[in-house]
Write an enzyme that holds these catalytic residues in place. Structure first.
Site, PDB file in Angstrom:
ATOM      1  N   GLU A   1       7.093  -7.124 -11.582  1.00 24.90           N
ATOM      2  CA  GLU A   1       7.634  -6.043 -10.759  1.00 24.90           C
ATOM      3  C   GLU A   1       8.842  -6.575 -10.004  1.00 24.90           C
ATOM      4  O   GLU A   1       8.850  -7.711  -9.521  1.00 24.90           O
ATOM      5  CB  GLU A   1       6.593  -5.545  -9.755  1.00 24.90           C
ATOM      6  CG  GLU A   1       7.197  -4.509  -8.789  1.00 24.90           C
ATOM      7  CD  GLU A   1       6.179  -3.709  -7.989  1.00 24.90           C
ATOM      8  OE1 GLU A   1       5.052  -4.197  -7.820  1.00 24.90           O
ATOM      9  OE2 GLU A   1       6.523  -2.598  -7.541  1.00 24.90           O
TER      10      GLU A   1
ATOM     11  N   CYS B   1       4.909  -0.023  -7.435  1.00 28.04           N
ATOM     12  CA  CYS B   1       5.555   0.999  -6.611  1.00 28.04           C
ATOM     13  C   CYS B   1       7.020   1.152  -6.986  1.00 28.04           C
ATOM     14  O   CYS B   1       7.620   2.211  -6.787  1.00 28.04           O
ATOM     15  CB  CYS B   1       5.452   0.616  -5.137  1.00 28.04           C
ATOM     16  SG  CYS B   1       3.770   0.405  -4.580  1.00 28.04           S
TER      17      CYS B   1
ATOM     18  N   ASN C   1       1.970   4.949 -11.955  1.00 27.77           N
ATOM     19  CA  ASN C   1       1.440   3.767 -11.277  1.00 27.77           C
ATOM     20  C   ASN C   1       0.678   4.209 -10.047  1.00 27.77           C
ATOM     21  O   ASN C   1       1.264   4.815  -9.150  1.00 27.77           O
ATOM     22  CB  ASN C   1       2.552   2.825 -10.828  1.00 27.77           C
ATOM     23  CG  ASN C   1       2.014   1.694  -9.954  1.00 27.77           C
ATOM     24  OD1 ASN C   1       1.263   0.843 -10.432  1.00 27.77           O
ATOM     25  ND2 ASN C   1       2.356   1.707  -8.670  1.00 27.77           N
ATOM     26  N   GLU C   2      -0.607   3.921 -10.022  1.00 26.65           N
ATOM     27  CA  GLU C   2      -1.440   4.216  -8.846  1.00 26.65           C
ATOM     28  C   GLU C   2      -1.290   5.670  -8.414  1.00 26.65           C
ATOM     29  O   GLU C   2      -1.215   5.961  -7.219  1.00 26.65           O
ATOM     30  CB  GLU C   2      -1.096   3.271  -7.691  1.00 26.65           C
ATOM     31  CG  GLU C   2      -1.378   1.825  -8.000  1.00 26.65           C
ATOM     32  CD  GLU C   2      -1.284   0.893  -6.807  1.00 26.65           C
ATOM     33  OE1 GLU C   2      -0.754   1.304  -5.772  1.00 26.65           O
ATOM     34  OE2 GLU C   2      -1.753  -0.250  -6.919  1.00 26.65           O
TER      35      GLU C   2
HETATM   36  O1  AHR Z   1       1.888  -5.589  -6.475  1.00 26.29           O
HETATM   37  C1  AHR Z   1       2.402  -4.990  -5.338  1.00 26.29           C
HETATM   38  C2  AHR Z   1       2.127  -3.496  -5.271  1.00 26.29           C
HETATM   39  O2  AHR Z   1       0.775  -3.227  -5.137  1.00 26.29           O
HETATM   40  C3  AHR Z   1       2.515  -2.723  -6.493  1.00 26.29           C
HETATM   41  O3  AHR Z   1       3.811  -2.306  -6.416  1.00 26.29           O
HETATM   42  C4  AHR Z   1       1.621  -1.514  -6.464  1.00 26.29           C
HETATM   43  O4  AHR Z   1       1.325  -1.026  -7.723  1.00 26.29           O
HETATM   44  C5  AHR Z   1       0.456  -1.969  -5.673  1.00 26.29           C
HETATM   45  O5  AHR Z   1       0.200  -1.058  -4.670  1.00 26.29           O
END
Ligand code: AHR
Length: 835
Positions: A48, A241, A365-366
């Site tokens: 990320e 995120c 994502n999430e």
């Molecule tokens: O890994 C850090 C963050 O944690 C990532 O962006 C997200 O997917 C999670 O909330």
């Protein structure tokens, strides 16, 4: 049969240091009943763009703010030299993707600009760097551009002269000019000077060192090699995120990752602001480069797409056509035919005619959230979004496996709350070491008929020390053992986040730390590495007996706080016979603690903690005065017996939480504390810390009034205690026994080795008997990650303080029973040749 050791002095020292009581577990490895295949994809990585993981990290570009888009007012990270006037301009841009450029009014020889890089640029002697830029003159310009690699102290570490003959108003590219470093500096700068006066505009000014696998616009070698050493089977990207983006009050955009803006020549990439992680992104390390890196690492790419949801914004769920098309186009870019498809052709044009073979795609994502209290979907129609992507993708690309989101926060039991088909579910866990320990068996009871599971993000994020200690890493290792045992179901896992530039952390902990010139792995990195490099192909059933230890209880009491100022008075500790064991009226200490009755951990003199406590004594009151201090501890120097009762009065002052009473403490990493008004003054909880790992023993709802004195009483009876607030019983508990050894095994069918993994998270050495049912071991290797203390960490100065060692082990004769001394605080991997 005992192993014979062939080891260096380090091991002997460690073995001798382990003098505690020994547990003697028995591990039975059932080679007669082999289980399912180990998932060939089990261990991968999650990249990320966070903490400057890409820009200022893995992406090798050395110039910070190369396109002058980081700030709309000033050319930040650039400094004018020799009387030059440097400002931003928006006139006559290179193309419509570039919003700002650097306008330079030059005074003559030595006039120019300097870029500071990402907290310096690392130059190494005899290395070639590649300089590029776009430049335009206001009126015709003839002169030299002198490109200098400068030391932090201004030394010239290499120089190249670029003759310029610029026509008025025409952009000219200075392309791939080599500059050889004649000296080294870990914190150098790029200096650009001119020998004639004039007014020039510059944009997309770039300097690259040699890159991983020699890729143009590629990756920093040391960081990519740390990834390579993990032998990842897949690479999830680009977030997190970061995929979702975030709005700000001033900036109404979604600021999300849009892959189409991240491909092609770098001057065609506008870049974007990552509000989530607080810095501007060049998008130089874009979709193509991420696919390329996955390929170079031998990892399958796993692309996460946005479902029209982000932090602070959303696209209505019935207006997702563009988002779905964007996902379909991404697949076509990765896999489409170079001649017959639009996006496949663009991939070929960008240097990769062969398909990348993208088969794993995550939808969001999430983004699946659920309110357990009200039994309601809170995800803004995630499943309605999901199914539109699923149908469109499966229709066109049936071979692509679709990963769905489940709840990521607020529950340990995430589930797919939908009838829609899904191939794989992505679970995320950021928890304490003891949570991971407890969840060794989590997947034993999961439904085997449902979707496969991917643990897309996990890490110890509570009780990990400063940058990540060994106890945290061992918690992760135990959890990974649980994944391996269940890898018929849990087919993939990736630790998160990977990288942090130590100059700009947004998230802790991270498994690879770096600055401009150096990098190293935390103990968690080493766990990932040796687990992944010793994975095997078949699951082998294992049972363990005699592997419990009574909890260790220390004999000191004390105080702590969390994000709050608090005060304590009238302390008395009474023994079982009524004698006063410890009393402090908090007078006469010259307004300072620790006096000799107290020892402060994480106080002003302790450089290891992030936030420091300030304990003072005033008018009979002990005060912790730094509101920002979190978990800094004051412990009595008096050694108390097994049984005692603490009486004290306490009150919370400024801050969001209450106060903390410590007991059963040995030091600041082995203790029990009663956290009153914790979690933003919403709960009272008993937490147990063992070797730096924290575990909640019990919690109830509760708040404290600010400024009001409370009567606190803690009755300690060995491993049992009763906690009273204003005479009312709040908690009564016994510390549970501790599991002292975790074991799992796999068979490597190719090499004929039984791989036995043993994690000992305790301080006790475990003389472990391993019974191989139906097999005999003749020789092997041990790979051991261990240290003297669970709180040991790696640092920039001591990068390999906690790192694995490997040594051969041999037997007098083939045997089905071996005894192995498992070190305290260790992950031990035995690779035993078996017949
Ligand atoms: O890994 C850090 C963050 O944690 C990532 O962006 C997200 O997917 C999670 O909330």
């Amino acid at each position: 049969m005992r192993f014979k050791f062939f080891r260096g002095a380090g091991f002997v020292a460690l073995a001798l240091a382990a003098t505690g009581a020994m547990a003697q577990p028995v591990v039975t490895v059932d080679a007669e009943h082999l289980g399912a295949q180990v998932s060939p994809r089990l261990y991968g990585i999650f990249f990320e763009e966070i903490n400057h993981a890409g820009d200022g990290g893995l992406y090798a570009e050395l110039v910070q703010n190369r396109s002058f888009e980081d700030d709309a007012e000033r050319p930040v990270h650039w400094k004018a030299l020799g009387g030059a006037v440097a400002s931003l301009t928006t006139d006559g841009m290179l193309n419509d993707r570039q919003a700002h450029a650097l306008r330079l009014n030059l005074k003559g020889l030595g006039s120019g600009v300097q870029n500071e890089g990402y907290w310096g640029m690392s130059f190494r002697q005899q290395t070639d760097y590649t300089f590029s830029a776009w430049v335009k003159a206001e009126t015709a310009y003839k002169g030299d551009l002198i490109v200098t690699l400068s030391g932090a102290d201004g030394r010239n570490l290499g120089q190249t002269t670029v003759p310029l003959k610029l026509k008025a108003g025409r952009w000219t590219q200075i392309k791939d000019v080599p500059v050889r470093a004649t000296g080294s500096d870990p914190e150098g700068r790029l200096t650009l000077t001119f020998n004639n006066p004039g007014t020039l505009t510059m944009d997309v000014v770039s300097l690259f060192p040699p890159t991983y696998k020699g890729r143009k616009n590629g990756c920093r070698i040391d960081l990519a090699e740390l990834l390579e050493a993990l032998h990842p089977k897949f690479m999830r990207f680009p977030g997190g995120c970061y995929v979702e983006g975030q709005t700000t009050p001033r900036n109404n955009l979604h600021n999300r990752f849009e892959w189409k803006n991240t491909i092609g020549p770098i001057e065609q990439r506008p870049g974007h602001l990552s509000v989530n992680w607080g810095y501007n992104i060049t998008d130089g390390f874009g979709y193509h480069e991420m696919l390329q890196l996955a390929e170079d690492l031998g990892a399958e790419p796993l692309f996460v797409v946005n479902v029209g949801l982000g932090h602070g914004w959303m696209q209505p769920y019935n207006q997702l056509e563009d988002y779905i098309q964007e996902a379909l186009d991404a697949i076509e870019y990765a896999n489409g035919d170079a001649k017959t498809t639009k996006w496949g052709a663009l991939r070929a044009q960008n240097g990769h005619p062969e398909p990348f073979g993208l088969r794993l795609l995550e939808v969001g994502n999430e983004n699946a959230n659920f309110y357990f209290d009200t039994n309601q979907d809170q995800s803004e129609h995630y499943f309605e979004r999901y199914i539109q992507f699923y149908r469109a993708i499966k229709e066109k690309y049936p071979e692509v496996e679709i990963i769905g989101n489940v709840e990521s926060w607020g529950t340990d039991e995430p589930s797919w709350r939908s009838e829609h088909p899904v191939d794989i579910l992505d679970e995320h866990y950021y928890r304490s070491p003891s949570w991971f320990e407890k969840n060794f068996t989590k997947y034993d009871s999961y439904d085997r008929q449902g979707p496969k599971i991917y643990i897309g993000e996990y890490a110890v994020t509570q009780g990990y020390g400063v940058n990540g200690h060994l106890t945290a890493a061992l918690g992760e290792a135990i959890y990974m053992q649980g994944l391996e045992r269940n890898s018929d179901l849990v087919i993939m896992g990736s630790y998160a986040p990977i990288f942090v530039n130590e100059h700009n952390p947004a998230w802790r902990p991270d498994m690879i730390r770096f600055n401009a010139s150096q990098s190293f792995g935390t103990p968690s990195y080493h766990v990932q590495k040796i687990m992944a490099n010793n994975i095997g192909t078949r699951i082998v059933p294992v049972s363990v007996s005699d592997n419990t230890l009574a909890p260790t209880i220390g004999h000191r009491m004390g105080f702590s706080t969390w994000g709050t100022k608090a005060e304590f008075r009238n302390l008395q500790v009474i023994g079982p016979d009524g004698s006063v064991l410890l009393k402090d009226d908090f007078v006469g200490s010259e307004n300072k603690v620790p006096s000799d009755k107290w020892e402060s951990f994480g106080g002003e003199t302790d450089g290891r903690r992030r936030t420091l406590s300030q304990w003072v004594v005033e008018d009979g009151v002990l005060k912790q005065q730094n509101q920002r201090a979190e978990g800094s501890i004051l412990l009595s120097t008096t050694q108390l017996p097994d049984e005692y009762t603490i009486h004290v009065q306490a009150r919370r002052m400024e801050g969001n939480e209450g106060f903390i009473i410590v007991f059963g403490a040995e030091d600041d990493e082995n203790l029990i504390w009663w956290n009153l008004g914790g979690w933003g003054n919403s709960q009272h909880a008993i937490e147990h810390m063992a070797d730096g790992g924290k575990n909640t023993i019990g919690a109830i709802r509760g708040t404290l009034e600010e400024g009001r004195w409370y009567d606190v009483e803690v009755q300690v009876r060995g491993a049992t205690a009763r906690c009273m607030l204003d005479g009312k019983l709040i908690h009564e508990f016994s510390l549970p026994e501790r599991q002292s050894l975790y074991a799992n095994a796999t068979l490597d069918e190719k090499s004929g080795e039984m791989i036995v993994k043993l994690v000992n998270p305790t301080r006790e050495r475990q003389i472990t008997k391993i019974n191989l049912k139906g097999a005999q071991a003749s020789q092997g290797r041990a790979i051991v990650l261990a240290s003297e203390s669970g709180s040991d960490e790696n640092t920039m100065r001591a990068q390999l303080n906690v790192s694995p060692v490997e040594y051969p082990v041999s037997f007098n004769e083939p045997s089905s029973s071996v005894t192995f001394p498992v070190q305290p605080f260790s992950l031990t991997i035995l690779r035993l040749k078996v017949k």
